[in-house]
Design an enzyme around this catalytic site. Structure first.
Site, PDB file in Angstrom:
ATOM      1  CB  CYS A 139      -4.445  27.242  25.166  1.00 14.66           C
ATOM      2  SG  CYS A 139      -4.183  29.038  25.357  1.00 14.66           S
ATOM      3  CB  CYS A 140      -3.651  26.521  30.746  1.00 12.74           C
ATOM      4  SG  CYS A 140      -2.026  26.079  31.117  1.00 12.74           S
ATOM      5  CB  ALA A 141      -3.143  30.656  33.182  1.00 11.25           C
ATOM      6  N   GLY A 171       0.703  27.198  31.159  1.00 13.06           N
ATOM      7  CA  GLY A 171       1.078  26.048  30.491  1.00 13.06           C
ATOM      8  C   GLY A 171       1.221  24.798  31.424  1.00 13.06           C
ATOM      9  CB  ALA A 187      -3.163  32.719  27.281  1.00 14.72           C
TER      10      ALA A 187
END
Length: 105
Positions: free
Chosen positions: A9-11, A13, A41
């Site tokens: 999961c990141c800011a 993707g 996220a």
């Protein structure tokens, strides 16, 4: 061995999708069957409903969201950690895959 599902999961993707590809390559070399994918996220809640997730790894840039996301995972007993900053920066798929495996062990 049943397939394990690893969610990164990141800011947005984007950066994690490159890391996902590296992790998939390493898993394949090792003969392991993993479903590894990246989400932004904002997609976490939806994915937790749609899929059986075995572990969640957060990109270092959203480490501040760890508490919020961990609350969503506690009932499901899904381990959560922040991806090692150096491994993330180097796009070290092997190291991040090992981190995920250690959490699932």
């Amino acid at each position: 061995m049943s397939e394990k599902t690893i969610m990164l999961c990141c800011a947005a993707g984007m950066s994690t999708s490159m890391l996902v590809a590296k992790m998939q390559g390493v898993a394949k070399e090792q003969g392991k069957e993993y479903d590894i994918f990246a989400v932004s996220a904002s997609e976490v809640d939806q994915k937790l409903v749609e899929k059986e997730i075995d572990v969640v790894l957060l990109g270092p840039q959203i480490r501040y969201m760890k508490n919020d996301i961990s609350k969503k995972l506690v009932d499901k007993k899904i381990p959560l950690d922040v991806i090692d900053m150096q491994a993330y920066g180097m796009m070290n798929g092997a190291k991040v895959l090992k981190q995920a495996e250690d959490l699932m062990a």
